[in-house]
Design an enzyme around this catalytic site. Structure first.
Site, PDB file in Angstrom:
ATOM      1  N   VAL A  12     -46.283  66.161  24.944  1.00  0.00           N
ATOM      2  CA  VAL A  12     -47.781  65.444  25.657  1.00  0.00           C
ATOM      3  C   VAL A  12     -48.474  66.569  25.791  1.00  0.00           C
ATOM      4  CG1 VAL A  12     -48.910  64.106  27.184  1.00  0.00           C
ATOM      5  CG2 VAL A  12     -46.551  63.378  26.218  1.00  0.00           C
ATOM      6  N   LYS A 100     -44.646  58.497  34.474  1.00  0.00           N
ATOM      7  CA  LYS A 100     -44.727  57.330  35.189  1.00  0.00           C
ATOM      8  C   LYS A 100     -43.476  57.387  36.249  1.00  0.00           C
ATOM      9  CE  LYS A 100     -42.646  57.772  30.971  1.00  0.00           C
ATOM     10  NZ  LYS A 100     -43.081  57.952  29.870  1.00  0.00           N
ATOM     11  N   GLU A 124     -53.674  57.464  33.882  1.00  0.00           N
ATOM     12  CA  GLU A 124     -53.768  56.482  32.489  1.00  0.00           C
ATOM     13  C   GLU A 124     -52.780  56.457  31.775  1.00  0.00           C
ATOM     14  OE1 GLU A 124     -56.364  53.774  32.294  1.00  0.00           O
ATOM     15  OE2 GLU A 124     -54.708  53.437  31.155  1.00  0.00           O
ATOM     16  N   VAL A 127     -48.780  54.685  31.603  1.00  0.00           N
ATOM     17  CA  VAL A 127     -48.505  53.284  31.051  1.00  0.00           C
ATOM     18  C   VAL A 127     -49.018  53.080  29.782  1.00  0.00           C
ATOM     19  CG1 VAL A 127     -48.708  50.884  31.587  1.00  0.00           C
ATOM     20  CG2 VAL A 127     -48.280  52.367  33.535  1.00  0.00           C
ATOM     21  N   ILE A 131     -53.191  53.600  25.423  1.00  0.00           N
ATOM     22  CA  ILE A 131     -53.832  52.240  25.671  1.00  0.00           C
ATOM     23  C   ILE A 131     -54.687  52.400  26.770  1.00  0.00           C
ATOM     24  CG2 ILE A 131     -53.633  49.583  26.031  1.00  0.00           C
ATOM     25  CD1 ILE A 131     -50.936  50.009  24.629  1.00  0.00           C
ATOM     26  N   GLY A 182     -40.200  61.444  18.311  1.00  0.00           N
ATOM     27  CA  GLY A 182     -40.784  61.938  19.495  1.00  0.00           C
ATOM     28  C   GLY A 182     -41.218  60.710  20.439  1.00  0.00           C
ATOM     29  N   LYS A 200     -43.178  51.303  34.494  1.00  0.00           N
ATOM     30  CA  LYS A 200     -44.404  51.155  34.154  1.00  0.00           C
ATOM     31  C   LYS A 200     -45.010  49.616  34.649  1.00  0.00           C
ATOM     32  CE  LYS A 200     -44.189  53.853  29.884  1.00  0.00           C
ATOM     33  NZ  LYS A 200     -43.486  53.638  28.619  1.00  0.00           N
TER      34      LYS A 200
HETATM   35  N1  HSE Z   1     -40.089  56.854  26.043  1.00  0.00           N
HETATM   36  C1  HSE Z   1     -41.680  56.085  26.282  1.00  0.00           C
HETATM   37  C2  HSE Z   1     -41.712  55.004  25.276  1.00  0.00           C
HETATM   38  C3  HSE Z   1     -42.627  57.172  26.200  1.00  0.00           C
HETATM   39  O1  HSE Z   1     -40.612  54.961  24.321  1.00  0.00           O
HETATM   40  O2  HSE Z   1     -42.531  54.080  25.359  1.00  0.00           O
HETATM   41  C4  HSE Z   1     -44.027  56.594  26.545  1.00  0.00           C
HETATM   42  O3  HSE Z   1     -43.687  56.616  27.930  1.00  0.00           O
END
Ligand code: HSE
Length: 408
Positions: A12, A100, A124, A127, A131, A182, A200
């Site tokens: 990220v 998170k 943001e 979660v 989106i 990833g 989340k």
């Molecule tokens: N490992 C998380 C997923 C990454 O697969 O949704 C994003 O929070």
């Protein structure tokens, strides 16, 4: 010009650096000022990048630099992220994060710290990856009382279930593929055991209902026990299996939140959310259902939310106090694990005559399901279900699977 820092140059963080550099002109227009990356914190070195000179291994280079006013925390994990974020907020810097775990465990405290120092704490990206859902809930839907939230909140498990449903791929092969792409957490147990989705739904429920809901008060089950046989029986019943996070207010004003696999009927919009996509259905008293859909994981989708929050910070230098919620206690949470739902049950070694404790059931059929009996019950609470499952064992049978059926 605002000088910014990024803490963490993983999937990220590198995406955020790329967006800040590649989209600099557009970002400047939208933020009304230039956002210049001054420092990137990482223990590793990254030679050969156009911004290799920005790296530092020393957090003090960021927190003690008065020129840096906005910091993105994208390291993940609780420590040292919590200490670093706290110190940045206390030093009067706005902080944005995709973390998170940090927000689910420390959100109320960090929001209060941000407020005390007149800066923003935005998350943001924590979660639903790319989106937009937290800002819309606190801004565009601010006139509503929320009654419930349901969503597919983890891209990795949705990817795995999609591969099992569409391609009959094994769980292990699908997880390996998700890791290569990833999507998965550093420790994929957090994905497949439901913990990531739990964090989340804690954040969503805290925003929706105004009190911090902590992960240990959320009933959490993952997808490791789901088999291809369950996938096939679900299809026979007109359903797909999805890992859902769900939170609702009880009549006495507490929050009941859970994460668990559910059979979802094909006429429910969440049933068609596949691959790494996430979707969050928020129910407001004025709007009714509102559905947010998009990529819930991956480098650029998540970085998109991180950088958008940095732009918001630049636009509100005096601090943007929302989202905000009060701290909560265990008394604010109800035990959603015992909540009544219809149940899908798969067992062996019993006949239909042994199922009286389940009440009226719909028996399911599947080619190759010899020796098994799968059925769907009417809505049952957790205690009644336990008693009925015990009666299967008492009759000499085995329970092979038990999954809730979504009734929302
Ligand atoms: N490992 C998380 C997923 C990454 O697969 O949704 C994003 O929070």
């Amino acid at each position: 010009m605002a000088k910014v820092a990024i803490m963490g140059h993983g999937v990220v963080g590198s995406g955020a650096a790329e967006l800040l550099i590649d989209h600099a002109a557009t970002i400047e227009k939208r933020a009304n000022e230039q956002l210049e990356v001054k420092r990137i914190l990482d223990l590793r070195s990254f030679p050969g990048l156009s911004y290799s000179d920005k790296f530092t291994t020393n957090f003090e280079d960021i927190v003690s630099d008065p020129e840096i006013t906005i910091v993105a925390e994208v390291m993940g994990g609780l420590h040292p992220a919590y200490e670093f974020v706290s110190r940045c907020l206390a030093a009067g810097k706005s902080v944005v994060t995709s973390n998170k775990e940090l927000v689910a465990m420390k959100g109320a405290e960090l929001l209060a710290l941000a407020k005390a120092h007149g800066v923003s704490f935005l998350f943001e990206a924590s979660v639903g990856g790319g989106i937009p859902v937290l800002h819309p809930m606190t801004q565009c839907l601010a006139a509503n009382s929320f009654s419930q939230i349901s969503g597919i909140l983890n891209g990795t498990t949705n990817f795995i279930l999609t591969k099992m449903i569409r391609e009959q791929m094994s769980f292990d092969d699908a997880l390996k593929l998700a890791q290569q792409l990833g999507y998965a957490e550093r420790n994929p147990a957090a994905d497949v055991e439901g913990l990531d989705a739990c964090r989340k739904i804690c954040i969503l429920a805290s925003i929706a209902f105004g009190k911090h809901i902590y992960p240990d008060s959320v009933h959490t089950e993952g997808i490791t026990k789901i088999t291809l046989a369950d996938v096939d029986y679900a299809a026979d019943y007109g359903c797909v299996i999805k890992l859902l996070g769900h939170a609702e207010q009880t009549a006495d004003g507490r929050t009941a939140a859970l994460v668990a696999p559910f059979l979802v009927r094909r006429d429910n919009p969440l049933s068609v959310v596949d691959d790494v996509f996430n979707a969050i259905m928020v129910t407001g008293d004025a709007t009714g259902d509102v559905l947010f859909y998009g990529k819930g994981a991956g480098k650029l989708p998540t970085a998109s939310a991180v950088v958008s929050d940095m732009i918001e910070c630049a636009k509100h230098p005096g601090g943007m106090i929302y989202p905000a919620w009060e701290d909560g206690t265990a008394a604010d949470a109800a035990d959603a694990g015992k909540q009544a739902f219809p149940r899908y049950v798969r067992c062996a070694g019993v006949s239909a005559d042994d199922l009286k404790a389940f009440g009226d059931v719909t028996v399911l059929h599947r080619d190759g399901g010899a020796g098994e009996l799968a059925f769907v019950t009417a809505s049952m609470d957790g205690d009644t279900l336990e008693t009925a499952l015990a009666s299967v064992v008492a009759a000499g049978g085995h329970v092979l699977g038990c999954i809730r059926v979504a009734a929302f």
